[in-house]
Design a protein around this motif. Structure first.
Motif, mmCIF file in Angstrom:
data_model
loop_
_atom_site.group_PDB
_atom_site.id
_atom_site.type_symbol
_atom_site.label_atom_id
_atom_site.label_comp_id
_atom_site.label_asym_id
_atom_site.label_seq_id
_atom_site.Cartn_x
_atom_site.Cartn_y
_atom_site.Cartn_z
ATOM 1 N N GLU A 78 38.635 54.716 39.987
ATOM 2 C CA GLU A 78 38.405 54.721 41.434
ATOM 3 C C GLU A 78 37.890 53.370 41.939
ATOM 4 O OE1 GLU A 78 34.843 56.680 39.482
ATOM 5 O OE2 GLU A 78 36.910 57.304 39.568
ATOM 6 N N ARG A 124 40.039 51.237 44.629
ATOM 7 C CA ARG A 124 39.357 50.818 45.855
ATOM 8 C C ARG A 124 39.462 49.301 46.037
ATOM 9 N NH1 ARG A 124 33.916 49.379 46.770
ATOM 10 N NH2 ARG A 124 33.402 49.496 48.967
ATOM 11 N N ARG A 135 41.478 47.147 49.023
ATOM 12 C CA ARG A 135 40.808 46.141 49.843
ATOM 13 C C ARG A 135 41.521 44.797 49.761
ATOM 14 N NH1 ARG A 135 34.826 46.431 48.097
ATOM 15 N NH2 ARG A 135 34.479 45.042 49.849
#
Length: 184
Positions: free
Chosen positions: A77, A81, A85
């Motif tokens: 995760e 993430r 970004r």
């Protein structure tokens, strides 16, 4: 020619007809992109700083070490993430490059391209947002002339973007897709 019926405006009308572009829609979309450019760049700088800080937390200041950590040791995760970004940063960079390339095209316009480029830059692209009175003084223009040239500049930007830059990108993408489908 009258103040409202300039050679540039007549050329814009003709180019819109030739490219099958709706002039009012072109103006609205161009103005929207230009009006949001400053805040998009500001936001991207903030997001880039956050990504840099996150990487520093993972492995200090060495980017290579941080990326290796994310790829090999970080929980899924965290990696997903981070990838999201970074992806948004790359998308934002792509959009800013598109605007920059479009501005180069506006500057190359044979009739007062430098003026249109400076007008767009000062009105929409610089970090500092000028007040109208400052713009009029910097550009040494009367208010009515300023608004006429500004409208022409926004339309030239739109023509450069949707009439030239985006069709070229679409053609490039189609060529790349064709090469991937037929690697021979």
């Amino acid at each position: 020619m009258s103040r409202k019926n300039t050679q540039t405006l007549n050329s814009i009308h003709m180019m819109c007809r030739m490219d099958g572009l709706d002039e009012k829609l072109l103006y609205q979309r161009s103005k929207m992109i230009l009006s949001t450019y400053r805040s998009i760049c500001w936001s991207a700088m903030g997001r880039a700083d956050e990504v840099r800080e996150d990487l520093a937390c993972y492995c200090g200041t060495e980017l290579d070490e941080a990326l290796i950590y994310l790829e090999t040791f970080a929980p899924d995760e965290a990696r997903v993430r981070f990838e999201e970004r970074v992806k948004t940063l790359f998308e934002t960079r792509w959009m800013t490059e598109l605007v920059e390339n479009t501005m180069v095209r506006v500057r190359a316009y044979p009739c007062s391209g430098d003026l249109y480029c400076e007008l767009l830059s000062k009105c929409y692209l610089t970090c500092f947002k000028y007040r109208e009175t400052e713009l009029l003084e910097i550009l040494d223009m009367e208010r009515s002339t300023f608004y006429d040239r500004k409208k022409e500049a926004v339309l030239l930007f739109g023509l450069s973007l949707w009439g030239m830059a985006i069709p070229r990108l679409k053609a490039f993408a189609r060529e790349g897709q064709a090469v991937r489908q037929n690697p021979d």
